[in-house]
Design an enzyme around this catalytic site. Sequence first.
Site, PDB file in Angstrom:
ATOM      1  N   PHE A  90     -22.292 -27.546 -60.980  1.00 44.26           N
ATOM      2  CA  PHE A  90     -21.582 -26.283 -61.134  1.00 44.26           C
ATOM      3  C   PHE A  90     -20.109 -26.602 -61.326  1.00 44.26           C
ATOM      4  CE2 PHE A  90     -22.922 -21.749 -60.087  1.00 44.26           C
ATOM      5  CZ  PHE A  90     -24.135 -21.862 -60.734  1.00 44.26           C
ATOM      6  N   GLN A 147     -11.576 -12.764 -59.191  1.00 44.51           N
ATOM      7  CA  GLN A 147     -12.140 -13.765 -60.100  1.00 44.51           C
ATOM      8  C   GLN A 147     -12.719 -13.148 -61.371  1.00 44.51           C
ATOM      9  OE1 GLN A 147     -15.816 -16.330 -59.027  1.00 44.51           O
ATOM     10  NE2 GLN A 147     -14.102 -17.729 -59.277  1.00 44.51           N
ATOM     11  N   HIS A 168     -15.144 -14.181 -64.303  1.00 43.46           N
ATOM     12  CA  HIS A 168     -16.152 -15.199 -64.630  1.00 43.46           C
ATOM     13  C   HIS A 168     -16.083 -15.469 -66.130  1.00 43.46           C
ATOM     14  CE1 HIS A 168     -20.002 -17.192 -65.101  1.00 43.46           C
ATOM     15  NE2 HIS A 168     -20.132 -17.238 -63.788  1.00 43.46           N
ATOM     16  N   LEU A 210     -23.607 -10.662 -66.209  1.00 39.79           N
ATOM     17  CA  LEU A 210     -23.321 -12.077 -65.976  1.00 39.79           C
ATOM     18  C   LEU A 210     -24.329 -12.982 -66.663  1.00 39.79           C
ATOM     19  CD1 LEU A 210     -21.610 -14.125 -64.241  1.00 39.79           C
ATOM     20  CD2 LEU A 210     -23.567 -14.145 -62.710  1.00 39.79           C
ATOM     21  N   GLU A 220     -23.223 -19.443 -64.480  1.00 38.09           N
ATOM     22  CA  GLU A 220     -22.652 -20.770 -64.712  1.00 38.09           C
ATOM     23  C   GLU A 220     -23.760 -21.827 -64.814  1.00 38.09           C
ATOM     24  OE1 GLU A 220     -18.919 -21.179 -62.691  1.00 38.09           O
ATOM     25  OE2 GLU A 220     -19.563 -23.084 -61.870  1.00 38.09           O
ATOM     26  N   ARG A 263     -13.497 -21.865 -62.568  1.00 36.61           N
ATOM     27  CA  ARG A 263     -13.622 -20.624 -63.343  1.00 36.61           C
ATOM     28  C   ARG A 263     -12.295 -20.070 -63.834  1.00 36.61           C
ATOM     29  NH1 ARG A 263     -18.415 -17.711 -59.784  1.00 36.61           N
ATOM     30  NH2 ARG A 263     -20.049 -19.020 -60.650  1.00 36.61           N
ATOM     31  N   HIS A 277     -15.716 -10.544 -61.639  1.00 33.41           N
ATOM     32  CA  HIS A 277     -16.946 -11.030 -61.011  1.00 33.41           C
ATOM     33  C   HIS A 277     -16.905 -11.031 -59.494  1.00 33.41           C
ATOM     34  CE1 HIS A 277     -20.608 -13.306 -60.544  1.00 33.41           C
ATOM     35  NE2 HIS A 277     -19.991 -14.342 -60.017  1.00 33.41           N
ATOM     36  N   ARG A 299     -12.681 -19.026 -56.301  1.00 35.77           N
ATOM     37  CA  ARG A 299     -13.934 -19.475 -55.684  1.00 35.77           C
ATOM     38  C   ARG A 299     -14.702 -20.378 -56.636  1.00 35.77           C
ATOM     39  NH1 ARG A 299     -19.391 -17.793 -55.961  1.00 35.77           N
ATOM     40  NH2 ARG A 299     -18.981 -15.874 -57.128  1.00 35.77           N
TER      41      ARG A 299
HETATM   42  C1  LIG Z   1     -24.492 -11.048 -60.944  1.00 39.75           C
HETATM   43  C2  LIG Z   1     -23.996 -11.922 -59.817  1.00 39.75           C
HETATM   44  C3  LIG Z   1     -24.435 -13.242 -59.717  1.00 39.75           C
HETATM   45  C4  LIG Z   1     -23.976 -14.059 -58.690  1.00 39.75           C
HETATM   46  N1  LIG Z   1     -24.430 -15.351 -58.612  1.00 39.75           N
HETATM   47  C5  LIG Z   1     -24.037 -16.127 -57.571  1.00 39.75           C
HETATM   48  C6  LIG Z   1     -24.554 -17.448 -57.413  1.00 39.75           C
HETATM   49  O1  LIG Z   1     -25.396 -17.921 -58.172  1.00 39.75           O
HETATM   50  N2  LIG Z   1     -24.117 -18.182 -56.363  1.00 39.75           N
HETATM   51  C7  LIG Z   1     -23.208 -17.701 -55.459  1.00 39.75           C
HETATM   52  O2  LIG Z   1     -22.859 -18.417 -54.525  1.00 39.75           O
HETATM   53  N3  LIG Z   1     -22.719 -16.445 -55.587  1.00 39.75           N
HETATM   54  C8  LIG Z   1     -23.113 -15.650 -56.608  1.00 39.75           C
HETATM   55  N4  LIG Z   1     -22.611 -14.383 -56.711  1.00 39.75           N
HETATM   56  C9  LIG Z   1     -21.792 -13.846 -55.627  1.00 39.75           C
HETATM   57  C10 LIG Z   1     -22.669 -13.523 -54.423  1.00 39.75           C
HETATM   58  O3  LIG Z   1     -23.933 -13.087 -54.873  1.00 39.75           O
HETATM   59  C11 LIG Z   1     -22.075 -12.424 -53.548  1.00 39.75           C
HETATM   60  O4  LIG Z   1     -20.731 -12.695 -53.255  1.00 39.75           O
HETATM   61  C12 LIG Z   1     -22.856 -12.329 -52.230  1.00 39.75           C
HETATM   62  O5  LIG Z   1     -24.236 -12.231 -52.473  1.00 39.75           O
HETATM   63  C13 LIG Z   1     -22.382 -11.156 -51.406  1.00 39.75           C
HETATM   64  O6  LIG Z   1     -23.241 -11.013 -50.304  1.00 39.75           O
HETATM   65  P1  LIG Z   1     -22.876 -10.019 -49.144  1.00 39.75           P
HETATM   66  O7  LIG Z   1     -23.971 -10.150 -48.145  1.00 39.75           O
HETATM   67  O8  LIG Z   1     -21.496 -10.249 -48.698  1.00 39.75           O
HETATM   68  O9  LIG Z   1     -22.897  -8.564 -49.822  1.00 39.75           O
HETATM   69  P2  LIG Z   1     -23.992  -7.784 -50.690  1.00 39.75           P
HETATM   70  O10 LIG Z   1     -25.195  -8.588 -50.989  1.00 39.75           O
HETATM   71  O11 LIG Z   1     -23.256  -7.184 -51.825  1.00 39.75           O
HETATM   72  O12 LIG Z   1     -24.454  -6.631 -49.700  1.00 39.75           O
HETATM   73  C14 LIG Z   1     -23.606  -5.583 -49.322  1.00 39.75           C
HETATM   74  C15 LIG Z   1     -24.358  -4.654 -48.400  1.00 39.75           C
HETATM   75  O13 LIG Z   1     -23.465  -3.684 -47.858  1.00 39.75           O
HETATM   76  C16 LIG Z   1     -24.066  -2.423 -47.878  1.00 39.75           C
HETATM   77  N5  LIG Z   1     -23.003  -1.416 -47.909  1.00 39.75           N
HETATM   78  C17 LIG Z   1     -21.893  -1.408 -48.667  1.00 39.75           C
HETATM   79  N6  LIG Z   1     -21.167  -0.305 -48.433  1.00 39.75           N
HETATM   80  C18 LIG Z   1     -21.821   0.396 -47.476  1.00 39.75           C
HETATM   81  C19 LIG Z   1     -21.584   1.627 -46.815  1.00 39.75           C
HETATM   82  N7  LIG Z   1     -20.526   2.387 -47.087  1.00 39.75           N
HETATM   83  N8  LIG Z   1     -22.491   2.047 -45.899  1.00 39.75           N
HETATM   84  C20 LIG Z   1     -23.598   1.308 -45.624  1.00 39.75           C
HETATM   85  N9  LIG Z   1     -23.865   0.133 -46.233  1.00 39.75           N
HETATM   86  C21 LIG Z   1     -22.989  -0.311 -47.142  1.00 39.75           C
HETATM   87  C22 LIG Z   1     -24.936  -2.444 -49.124  1.00 39.75           C
HETATM   88  O14 LIG Z   1     -25.951  -1.474 -49.032  1.00 39.75           O
HETATM   89  C23 LIG Z   1     -25.468  -3.868 -49.072  1.00 39.75           C
HETATM   90  O15 LIG Z   1     -26.615  -3.918 -48.257  1.00 39.75           O
HETATM   91  C24 LIG Z   1     -23.064 -13.546 -57.738  1.00 39.75           C
HETATM   92  C25 LIG Z   1     -22.642 -12.231 -57.826  1.00 39.75           C
HETATM   93  C26 LIG Z   1     -23.089 -11.423 -58.860  1.00 39.75           C
HETATM   94  C27 LIG Z   1     -22.569 -10.019 -58.935  1.00 39.75           C
END
Ligand SMILES: Cc1cc2nc3c(=O)[nH]c(=O)nc-3n(C[C@H](O)[C@H](O)[C@H](O)COP(=O)(O)OP(=O)(O)OC[C@H]3O[C@@H](n4cnc5c(N)ncnc54)[C@H](O)[C@@H]3O)c2cc1C
Length: 562
Positions: A118, A232, A234, A244, A247, A278, A342, A377
Amino acid sequence: MILSPMPEHDVLVVGAGLAGMRAAIEAQREGADVALMSKVYPVRSHSNAAQGGINAALSEGDSWESHAYDTVKGSDYLGDQDAIEILAREAPAAIVELENFGVAFNRDEHGRLGSRFFGGAEHARTYFVGDFTGQAILHVMFEQLLKHGLTTYDEWFVTQLVKDDQGAVRGVVALDMKSGRLELFRAKAVVFATGGMGRVYEPSTNALICTGDGMALAYRAGANLLDMEMVQFHPTTLKGNGALLSEAARGEGAYLLNKDGERFMKKTAPNKMELASRDVVSRAEQVEINEGRGVDGCVLLDMRHLGAELILERLPQIRELALEFLGVDIIHEPVPVRPGMHYQMGGIKADVEGRTTLDGLFAAGECACVSVHGGNRLGANSLLETVVFGRRAGRAAAQYAKSVGAPRVSEAWLRDEERFIASLFDRPPGERAAALRLEMGQTMTRDVGVFRTGEGLESARRTIAELKERWERVSVGDKGRVFNTNLVSVLELRNMLDLAEAVVASAIFRTESRGAHARLDYPKRDDANWLVHTVCRHTAAGPELSTMPVVITRWEPEERHY
Ligand SMILES: Cc1cc2nc3c(=O)[nH]c(=O)nc-3n(C[C@H](O)[C@H](O)[C@H](O)COP(=O)(O)OP(=O)(O)OC[C@H]3O[C@@H](n4cnc5c(N)ncnc54)[C@H](O)[C@@H]3O)c2cc1C
């Protein structure tokens, strides 16, 4: 779920993505009574969309020090090195734990866990499941939740943090989206794992639900936000809708070409080429596009030489996305891509145990800034952050909950919130939330994008201020209570506008270029004045900016070359 009067838990985790699920599992292991709340059904969280993989120094010849150094360098020296050391040291055990939970990671021809390169990494240390790694991990983690019988509140939207008389966070007010009813939840500790704020920009790779609610709620409640200017872009998002293309494509060997068929990355990153970090690749693309060597506002991502077999086995989702949305088959044609919003490196300031600047509130995952990503990142470090710091925040919250008495919060919080929601319904027909959201997103992409100028940022500041004023006249046309997504979108827009304002203010404040923050009017990194975090606090008069030191343990800042 039927609620007992005044639901109460030791630890309430808000957010059921990977960070929230991992935090909840750990808090329960520590003996706490835990509940997990999410505005969408848990497995629809954005973690599900992660494609490329998750980093760890697991292979022979690799070391946690190398992973940590790459991360520090990738962060443009803005990451806190004590936190980065923890991230890199705890990564191998985190991957093994996921594999023991049941994640079917890809394996190499010897049957060992297979890894791919990566961006910005000296070793191939990204572990993956095809190009749908997030989904594979999230579903397995969800099985763990079910196995442990954790209480979940699905489709509850948190609208407010609540505090006791001493100012400690002791719960939330949330809207049951299914019935439209508001409820007060009491908790000894609250963990925010509410994800990113991608939709402050338009377009974005993020799901429509990534509206930064938790960051905004914590900010308005008095928590510090850190490094909000570090957004960021992407390098490979699809022309048009901005979806997306992971990568993983470049990790498997894809090239970036300009209109002359030149691999232009050789000009800026002769060693790492397409696999520079990135921020570096996105800027190089934007320069090609701005100087007329792009193709219709894009550059080309070429995977033809990888061959159909590899593409179908390892990049099936990318192929499907390009085919569905642009009618381009990556087996036979290069696909137009451009830099797109991103990820938010900044967020709620949290220490390595997830403690925020508000007593009783913890944060982990993308909504938090620990800070392991600093100014930029590295790909595949975010999924890692969710499990490493989700676990730590869950543990710390459970231990904290043991040290405090029963949560005492007044019913007045609920009444105030009910009055506020009623006032939204009472507004006469006026502005539409969707129109404001689009204007905000396009303004942010134009003026607070890959390259920034003082003038553009000032213009964005004015536009966001106007939009905030106009938000006061946004009406909720749908007067129903059941699944009123109109109401939710108005609440989300309020959150996004506050965050947009914080991003712009922080970007105006930092008068240098570092990581993803590239100012054409201050083109150089300025370690003498700006080797510091940006701290943003909410006040009635608007965002208040200050700085705090970056933690440096062993890697002194150097000029970055890739
Ligand atoms: C398309 C894409 C591909 C990616 N690929 C990668 C990768 O390959 N490798 C990598 O390391 N990272 C990747 N990332 C980044 C990574 O996926 C995210 O940063 C990470 O998964 C975020 O996880 P999280 O648990 O913090 O939040 P999330 O998985 O976004 O979860 C947020 C949670 O909060 C809840 N929530 C939000 N607001 C409220 C509210 N007001 N009330 C109640 N609940 C709420 C939502 O319902 C959800 O359950 C990618 C991101 C994207 C968008």
